[in-house]
Motif scaffolding. Structure first.
Motif, PDB file in Angstrom:
ATOM      1  N   SER A 220       0.843  -1.192   0.000  1.00 57.54           N
ATOM      2  CA  SER A 220       0.000   0.000   0.000  1.00 57.54           C
ATOM      3  C   SER A 220       0.879   1.244   0.000  1.00 57.54           C
ATOM      4  O   SER A 220       2.071   1.192   0.314  1.00 57.54           O
ATOM      5  N   ILE A 249      -3.540   3.971   0.478  1.00 60.81           N
ATOM      6  CA  ILE A 249      -4.048   3.604  -0.839  1.00 60.81           C
ATOM      7  C   ILE A 249      -3.675   2.157  -1.141  1.00 60.81           C
ATOM      8  O   ILE A 249      -2.502   1.780  -1.090  1.00 60.81           O
ATOM      9  N   ASP A 250      -4.658   1.344  -1.468  1.00 66.05           N
ATOM     10  CA  ASP A 250      -4.459  -0.079  -1.741  1.00 66.05           C
ATOM     11  C   ASP A 250      -3.652  -0.278  -3.021  1.00 66.05           C
ATOM     12  O   ASP A 250      -3.998   0.225  -4.080  1.00 66.05           O
ATOM     13  N   SER A 256      -7.835  -0.228   2.337  1.00 62.18           N
ATOM     14  CA  SER A 256      -7.506   1.192   2.243  1.00 62.18           C
ATOM     15  C   SER A 256      -8.187   1.934   3.384  1.00 62.18           C
ATOM     16  O   SER A 256      -9.171   1.454   3.963  1.00 62.18           O
ATOM     17  N   GLN A 257      -7.628   3.111   3.737  1.00 65.13           N
ATOM     18  CA  GLN A 257      -8.177   3.950   4.786  1.00 65.13           C
ATOM     19  C   GLN A 257      -7.938   5.406   4.437  1.00 65.13           C
ATOM     20  O   GLN A 257      -7.142   5.723   3.545  1.00 65.13           O
ATOM     21  N   ARG A 258      -8.588   6.295   5.209  1.00 66.91           N
ATOM     22  CA  ARG A 258      -8.260   7.718   5.149  1.00 66.91           C
ATOM     23  C   ARG A 258      -8.678   8.360   6.466  1.00 66.91           C
ATOM     24  O   ARG A 258      -9.544   7.852   7.179  1.00 66.91           O
TER      25      ARG A 258
END
Length: 304
Positions: A220, A249-250, A256-258
């Protein structure tokens, strides 16, 4: 572990003995001059001992809706040691290492300072070490630089144990730029990071011999962008507010996360050599099982 932390604190404080008085005629202090954008001259040293305690009782669900959880606590000590190696003060080299202590299951925030390691609801230990280089690429833009580091995970695999740190090789490059204005009373500082996590996918890990949860970020890109606005009440002190937007970001691990974080803090120059910094941050939004907690930080920095 407590003895190691105490020794590092004493070592950092002892560097203040190199110079006990601030020369007011020198003008700018170290906290004004040596921002992350500014590199060291040949033979100079910069040692930073930074401690952060993140604690959370909320996280998002698979989307962005907040939900309550039993308190989780994550303490990180990051020690950075850099020195200048070029006559034109445009190349620095250094070493970064980290110690972590995490507790789970509703324990109090200060439980991390027990540095327990029962593997069920607590983990602690040295986790990463990173060789690092800082470069000022353009002589005509002295307030722009970048730092590139490769973090190696040095802790052992503990299958089915509580999470300690990412089991990744992490290559991170940070770009820094700052601008002073308002007659020297104000400064804007910006930072953009590009961090690549390399390693085995969590779905391919063997749960009998490997900790699957510590491989969630492998394959990632971690991309946080930060901005700090600082005000200098005097040449020995500064107050700041900051904001950060970060994305995981994958790139092949199907995760994925934010998150968005806001914060404030301050720095004070104790001596010509030693600075102290304290700050607070709050994650205000997130997505996909992102924690919505608070970070309390305290750091010491020795420049000589």
């Amino acid at each position: 572990m407590k003895k190691i932390i105490t020794l590092l604190v004493i070592t950092a404080i002892s560097f203040s003995g190199f110079s006990q008085e601030e020369d007011e005629d020198q003008g700018k202090s170290n906290i004004q001059t040596y921002t992350p954008s500014k590199l060291l001259k040949k033979g100079q040293w910069d040692i930073k001992f930074f401690n952060s305690l993140y604690t959370q009782t909320e996280q998002t669900d698979a989307g962005s809706k907040s939900q309550k959880i039993a308190r989780q606590n994550f303490f990180t000590n990051t020690t950075e040691i850099y020195t200048g190696i070029s006559d034109n003060a445009r190349v620095n080299i250094g070493l970064v290492f980290q110690v972590r202590s995490n507790t789970y299951g509703g324990q109090g925030a200060f439980s991390v300072f027990d540095f327990d390691n029962n593997k069920v609801d607590s983990r602690s230990g040295f986790t990463t070490i990173a060789p690092s280089i800082r470069v000022q690429p353009f002589a005509s833009v002295p307030n722009f630089s970048f730092t590139s580091s490769i973090y190696f995970a040095i802790f052992g695999d503990e299958p089915n144990a509580a999470y300690l740190d990412k089991k990744s090789t992490f290559w991170e490059t940070k770009f820094f730029f700052d601008k002073t204005f308002g007659g020297g009373d104000w400064q804007i500082f910006t930072e953009a990071d590009f961090g690549f996590n390399f390693g085995e996918k969590s779905s391919e890990a063997d749960p009998a011999t490997e900790n699957v949860s510590e491989r969630f970020a492998n394959n990632s890109l971690f991309l946080p962008v930060s901005a700090f606005l600082s005000y200098f009440p005097s040449n020995k002190s500064t107050l700041f507010i900051n904001a950060q937007q970060a994305f995981l970001i994958d790139l092949g691990n199907d995760f994925s996360q934010r998150y968005t974080q806001l914060g404030f803090g301050g720095k004070y120059q104790l001596t010509q050599t030693l600075n102290v910094e304290a700050s607070f941050g709050k994650i205000v939004t997130g997505n996909n099982f992102q924690g919505l907690g608070q970070t309390f930080s305290l750091g010491l920095r020795a420049l000589f």
